[in-house]
Motif scaffolding. Structure first.
Motif, short mmCIF file in Angstrom:
data_model
loop_
_atom_site.label_atom_id
_atom_site.label_comp_id
_atom_site.label_asym_id
_atom_site.label_seq_id
_atom_site.Cartn_x
_atom_site.Cartn_y
_atom_site.Cartn_z
N GLY A 8 0.80 -1.22 0.00
CA GLY A 8 0.00 0.00 0.00
C GLY A 8 0.83 1.27 0.00
O GLY A 8 0.28 2.38 0.04
N GLU A 9 2.15 1.15 -0.05
CA GLU A 9 3.02 2.33 -0.03
C GLU A 9 2.96 3.07 -1.36
O GLU A 9 2.83 2.46 -2.42
CB GLU A 9 4.46 1.90 0.27
N ILE A 10 3.06 4.40 -1.27
CA ILE A 10 3.04 5.24 -2.46
C ILE A 10 4.46 5.43 -2.99
O ILE A 10 5.39 5.73 -2.22
CB ILE A 10 2.41 6.61 -2.16
N ILE A 11 4.62 5.27 -4.29
CA ILE A 11 5.93 5.44 -4.91
C ILE A 11 5.77 6.21 -6.21
O ILE A 11 4.79 6.04 -6.94
CB ILE A 11 6.61 4.07 -5.15
N ASN A 12 6.72 7.08 -6.48
CA ASN A 12 6.76 7.87 -7.71
C ASN A 12 7.96 7.43 -8.54
O ASN A 12 9.11 7.56 -8.08
CB ASN A 12 6.89 9.36 -7.38
N VAL A 13 7.71 6.90 -9.72
CA VAL A 13 8.78 6.41 -10.59
C VAL A 13 8.93 7.39 -11.75
O VAL A 13 7.98 7.61 -12.51
CB VAL A 13 8.47 4.99 -11.11
N VAL A 14 10.12 7.96 -11.89
CA VAL A 14 10.37 9.00 -12.89
C VAL A 14 11.29 8.46 -13.97
O VAL A 14 12.43 8.06 -13.70
CB VAL A 14 11.00 10.25 -12.26
N ASN A 15 10.80 8.45 -15.19
CA ASN A 15 11.57 8.06 -16.36
C ASN A 15 12.18 9.33 -16.96
O ASN A 15 11.45 10.24 -17.36
CB ASN A 15 10.63 7.38 -17.37
N VAL A 16 13.51 9.42 -16.99
CA VAL A 16 14.20 10.66 -17.37
C VAL A 16 14.97 10.49 -18.66
O VAL A 16 15.66 9.49 -18.87
CB VAL A 16 15.17 11.10 -16.25
N TYR A 17 14.85 11.49 -19.54
CA TYR A 17 15.71 11.58 -20.73
C TYR A 17 16.15 13.03 -20.84
O TYR A 17 15.45 13.87 -21.41
CB TYR A 17 14.95 11.13 -21.98
N ALA A 18 17.30 13.35 -20.25
CA ALA A 18 17.74 14.74 -20.12
C ALA A 18 18.21 15.32 -21.45
O ALA A 18 18.58 14.60 -22.37
CB ALA A 18 18.86 14.82 -19.09
N TYR A 19 18.21 16.64 -21.51
CA TYR A 19 18.64 17.36 -22.70
C TYR A 19 20.15 17.22 -22.92
O TYR A 19 20.92 17.00 -21.98
CB TYR A 19 18.32 18.85 -22.57
N ASN A 20 20.56 17.40 -24.16
CA ASN A 20 21.99 17.45 -24.46
C ASN A 20 22.61 18.77 -24.03
O ASN A 20 23.76 18.81 -23.58
CB ASN A 20 22.22 17.24 -25.96
N ALA A 21 21.87 19.86 -24.16
CA ALA A 21 22.39 21.19 -23.85
C ALA A 21 22.49 21.39 -22.34
O ALA A 21 21.51 21.17 -21.62
CB ALA A 21 21.49 22.26 -24.45
N PRO A 22 23.66 21.80 -21.82
CA PRO A 22 23.84 21.97 -20.38
C PRO A 22 22.84 22.93 -19.75
O PRO A 22 22.31 22.68 -18.67
CB PRO A 22 25.27 22.49 -20.26
N GLY A 23 22.56 24.07 -20.43
CA GLY A 23 21.62 25.04 -19.89
C GLY A 23 20.22 24.46 -19.72
O GLY A 23 19.55 24.69 -18.71
N ALA A 24 19.78 23.69 -20.70
CA ALA A 24 18.46 23.06 -20.63
C ALA A 24 18.41 22.00 -19.53
O ALA A 24 17.38 21.83 -18.86
CB ALA A 24 18.10 22.43 -21.98
N ARG A 25 19.53 21.30 -19.32
CA ARG A 25 19.57 20.31 -18.24
C ARG A 25 19.41 20.98 -16.88
O ARG A 25 18.73 20.44 -15.99
CB ARG A 25 20.88 19.52 -18.28
N ARG A 26 20.01 22.14 -16.70
CA ARG A 26 19.90 22.82 -15.40
C ARG A 26 18.47 23.24 -15.12
O ARG A 26 18.02 23.19 -13.97
CB ARG A 26 20.84 24.03 -15.39
N VAL A 27 17.75 23.63 -16.15
CA VAL A 27 16.33 23.95 -15.97
C VAL A 27 15.57 22.67 -15.59
O VAL A 27 14.69 22.69 -14.72
CB VAL A 27 15.74 24.56 -17.25
N LEU A 28 15.93 21.56 -16.23
CA LEU A 28 15.28 20.29 -15.93
C LEU A 28 15.56 19.87 -14.49
O LEU A 28 14.66 19.40 -13.79
CB LEU A 28 15.79 19.21 -16.90
N TRP A 29 16.81 20.05 -14.02
CA TRP A 29 17.12 19.70 -12.63
C TRP A 29 16.24 20.49 -11.66
O TRP A 29 15.76 19.93 -10.66
CB TRP A 29 18.59 19.98 -12.32
N ALA A 30 16.01 21.76 -11.95
CA ALA A 30 15.18 22.60 -11.09
C ALA A 30 13.73 22.09 -11.08
O ALA A 30 13.08 22.05 -10.03
CB ALA A 30 15.24 24.05 -11.53
N GLU A 31 13.23 21.71 -12.25
CA GLU A 31 11.86 21.19 -12.34
C GLU A 31 11.71 19.90 -11.54
O GLU A 31 10.72 19.71 -10.81
CB GLU A 31 11.49 20.93 -13.80
N LEU A 32 12.68 19.00 -11.68
CA LEU A 32 12.60 17.72 -10.98
C LEU A 32 12.74 17.90 -9.46
O LEU A 32 12.09 17.19 -8.69
CB LEU A 32 13.68 16.78 -11.50
N THR A 33 13.58 18.84 -9.05
CA THR A 33 13.72 19.11 -7.61
C THR A 33 12.41 19.64 -7.03
O THR A 33 11.97 19.21 -5.95
CB THR A 33 14.85 20.13 -7.37
#
Length: 240
Positions: free
Chosen positions: A55-80
């Motif tokens: 009955g435990e709740i779990i969140n499973v995140v499938n990630v495919y990060a951007y190639n561009a470093p700047g876009a990845r940093r935005v993605l890290w902020a969204e995921l956090t």
């Protein structure tokens, strides 16, 4: 980002690719996992649900990060932000397109600033990583001339505390430049520890006579494969 309630009959969810870029799919066993909610983004796919045995709740995140470093940093902020705003255990897995330290690249450029942002995301999201077996690198470019560890699993501490013996293995990359990675919470038994014999032992005077006499005294009545395993274990015990 799209959020919607999953149909109880669903057993998979996906995000379309844009041309030859991106694309994600997550699949689950409905007898073990009940999907409650899905969050879709072009670069990540969250399946939120309940583990049926507990009955435990779990969140499973499938990630495919951007190639561009700047876009990845935005993605890290969204995921956090997502990690902090939704309750339950968390598992992030996929292609993060980044490394954490120089040792995770071979014959490829290591950018310390990119690694710093990636490690900062892991720390702020309060995630940890299991040691990966099988292979050191998960991405092989140009016929293996350039290698990196881009694929991994990151889990919250409550997941790690519940399954401290979980393991992650990088499998063969026969049909892709990326290795599939497998995480299991079921303990893996690799069988008996190998019996090692050092060449230097054979230089000990009288060692061969000792071994022959010892072998002659061994007795075991049972199947041949079990006989061999038992004999090797017995030999190992003789040498301490």
């Amino acid at each position: 980002m799209q959020i919607y309630i999953s149909n109880p009959q669903d057993v998979h969810i996906y995000v379309d690719a844009l041309g030859r870029s991106g694309g994600l799919v997550s699949i689950w066993n409905p007898s073990l996992f009940e999907c409650i909610e899905v969050i879709r983004n072009q670069r990540f796919l969250v399946v939120r649900g309940k583990l049926k045995p507990t009955g435990e709740i779990i969140n499973v995140v499938n990630v495919y990060a951007y190639n561009a470093p700047g876009a990845r940093r935005v993605l890290w902020a969204e995921l956090t932000h997502l990690r902090r705003s939704v309750q339950g255990m968390w598992v992030f897995g996929g292609d993060f397109n980044d490394v954490r330290e120089p040792a995770e690249r071979w014959n490829s450029e290591f950018v310390a600033l990119n690694a710093a942002y990636f490690n900062e995301f892991i720390e702020e999201a309060e995630l940890v990583e299991y040691h990966m077996g099988g292979r050191k690198f998960t991405f092989h470019a140009d016929n293996g001339m350039h290698k990196s560890k881009l694929d991994r699993f990151l889990v919250c501490t409550s997941f790690r505390d519940k399954w401290p013996s979980a393991s992650v293995v990088a499998l063969s990359n026969v049909v892709s430049d990326h290795c599939p990675i497998l995480m299991t919470t079921v303990p893996i038994d690799f069988g008996p520890i190998p019996c090692r014999i050092f060449n230097s032992w054979l230089e000990i005077p009288g060692i061969l006579d000792f071994i022959e006499q010892a072998m002659a005294s061994f007795r075991f009545d049972g199947p041949a494969d079990l006989h061999l395993a038992t004999k090797l274990k017995w030999i190992k015990g003789m040498f301490g």
